[in-house]
Design a protein around this motif. Sequence first.
Motif, short mmCIF file in Angstrom:
data_model
loop_
_atom_site.label_atom_id
_atom_site.label_comp_id
_atom_site.label_asym_id
_atom_site.label_seq_id
_atom_site.Cartn_x
_atom_site.Cartn_y
_atom_site.Cartn_z
N GLY A 277 -27.98 -5.28 17.42
CA GLY A 277 -27.06 -6.35 17.81
C GLY A 277 -25.92 -6.49 16.82
N ILE A 278 -26.22 -6.41 15.55
CA ILE A 278 -25.17 -6.54 14.52
C ILE A 278 -24.18 -5.38 14.64
N ALA A 279 -24.72 -4.17 14.77
CA ALA A 279 -23.85 -2.99 14.86
C ALA A 279 -22.94 -3.11 16.09
N ASP A 280 -23.51 -3.54 17.22
CA ASP A 280 -22.71 -3.66 18.46
C ASP A 280 -21.65 -4.75 18.34
N LEU A 281 -22.06 -5.89 17.78
CA LEU A 281 -21.15 -7.02 17.69
C LEU A 281 -19.96 -6.70 16.79
N LEU A 282 -20.24 -6.05 15.66
CA LEU A 282 -19.14 -5.75 14.74
C LEU A 282 -18.23 -4.64 15.27
N ALA A 283 -18.80 -3.75 16.07
CA ALA A 283 -17.93 -2.74 16.70
C ALA A 283 -17.03 -3.42 17.74
N LYS A 284 -17.64 -4.34 18.49
CA LYS A 284 -16.86 -5.07 19.51
C LYS A 284 -15.72 -5.87 18.87
N GLU A 285 -15.99 -6.41 17.71
CA GLU A 285 -14.96 -7.19 17.00
C GLU A 285 -13.94 -6.28 16.31
N GLY A 286 -14.21 -4.97 16.30
CA GLY A 286 -13.30 -4.03 15.63
C GLY A 286 -13.37 -4.12 14.11
N VAL A 287 -14.50 -4.65 13.62
CA VAL A 287 -14.64 -4.88 12.17
C VAL A 287 -15.35 -3.71 11.50
N LEU B 78 -16.36 -6.52 4.61
CA LEU B 78 -17.37 -6.36 5.67
C LEU B 78 -18.56 -7.32 5.48
N PHE B 79 -18.96 -7.56 4.24
CA PHE B 79 -20.20 -8.34 4.00
C PHE B 79 -20.19 -9.71 4.68
N PRO B 80 -19.12 -10.51 4.56
CA PRO B 80 -19.14 -11.80 5.26
C PRO B 80 -19.29 -11.64 6.78
N TRP B 81 -18.76 -10.53 7.30
CA TRP B 81 -18.90 -10.27 8.74
C TRP B 81 -20.35 -9.94 9.09
N LEU B 82 -21.02 -9.22 8.23
CA LEU B 82 -22.44 -8.93 8.48
C LEU B 82 -23.23 -10.24 8.49
N ASP B 83 -22.94 -11.11 7.51
CA ASP B 83 -23.62 -12.42 7.46
C ASP B 83 -23.31 -13.22 8.73
N TRP B 84 -22.06 -13.16 9.15
CA TRP B 84 -21.65 -13.89 10.35
C TRP B 84 -22.37 -13.35 11.59
N ALA B 85 -22.43 -12.03 11.70
CA ALA B 85 -23.06 -11.42 12.88
C ALA B 85 -24.54 -11.80 12.94
N TRP B 86 -25.19 -11.77 11.81
CA TRP B 86 -26.61 -12.16 11.75
C TRP B 86 -26.78 -13.60 12.24
N ALA B 87 -25.95 -14.48 11.73
CA ALA B 87 -26.04 -15.90 12.12
C ALA B 87 -25.77 -16.06 13.61
#
Length: 370
Positions: free
Chosen positions: A317-327, A357-366
């Motif tokens: 889910g995290i990998a998909d979400l961050l790809a979708k966000e272009g991050v 990237l790290f804050p985005w990973l934290d965001w995606a997890w949340a």
Amino acid sequence: MQPAARPQNPQFSSGPCAKRPGWSLGGLEAACVGRSHRSAEGKAKLAEAIDRSRKLLGMPADYRLGIVPGSDTGAVEMALWSLLGARGVDLLAWEAFGKGWVADVVQQLKLKDVRSFEADYGALPDLRQTDSDRDIVFTWNGTTSGVRVPNGDWIKPDRQGLTICDATSAAFAMNLPWDRLDVVTWSWQKVLGGEAAHGMIALSPRAVARLESYKPAWPLPKIFQLSKGGKLIDGIFKGDTINTPSMLCVEDALDGLRWAEAIGGLPALIARSEANLAAIAAWVGRTPWIEFLAADAAIRSPTSVCLKMADAKAAGGIADLLAKEGVAYDIGAYRDAPPGLRIWGGATVETADLQALFPWLDWAWAELYR
Ligand SMILES: Cc1ncc(COP(=O)(O)O)c(C=O)c1O
């Protein structure tokens, strides 16, 4: 809230890897396209790629280096099929690629005197069980588990066997002890961010001697042949590449090599990669939901940094979400590896982009657990 800043470059794939900072297609205008690769100009470009690579890596003067087809796979297969069978073989594997080489030697070449030492994702087999008077096949950095060998001390400098080392995600990122390595392979698509399709193979004088004195019992297709009539095919190591290479890819490889020289050569490349690993380690240290796949810090890869998560669905889910966000693109764990993330930390990745990237990973997890 979404973090305000984004990585400038969202490319964190473990291959093909991010282009170097500042790369553009325009930088390839000097490519020898539309010309024969056998022309003086074409051959000079190929020879330049070989020369710059050897210098950057600090390869001993008596080692040969050639450009070969089939990327790293082609280079490894050439070595296995051309060299093995002369003596017993020890195989080391701890992730998908190493296991692939084991399957090749056991099931395809059907060699009988074979010992295989394997470990699961995240660990290394006991390297000291190997015997360097036999041939040894191993991967310096296991790209799918983020586990690398810590050094070459377990290989005797005065050995009888040959060591065949798949170093595709290690070359230009880690110190390779040349006196312990007889065959070293890599592709252009990894640490220097080049294009896929072309591989490189380095041979020690003893590997050349084996090629010139030993003929395998099986036939070899032309594309894999490194020797002819008991002599090394010398041209391969001077830019007479066996089949037609892409001169655009060659120019791109030169672009990567020149960039690497300009930033300070191998020490600078290694330092960039180690800084990326340190940045990721600091984030992992303060993040409760993720840990390194490799428990032992001494064997953790600074290029293919593999992290594991208890929740397999969340990892995807995290990998998909961050790809979708272009991050961040391509940060999911390898398909056969335990669930988690794999983030490339080779020299072409900027530490600042990881920090973003790290804050985005934290965001995606949340987001996933909201
Ligand atoms: C350790 C290792 N070996 C082999 C390969 C295959 O490389 P290529 O697709 O360039 O042939 C890879 C690709 O990721 C790799 O990481």
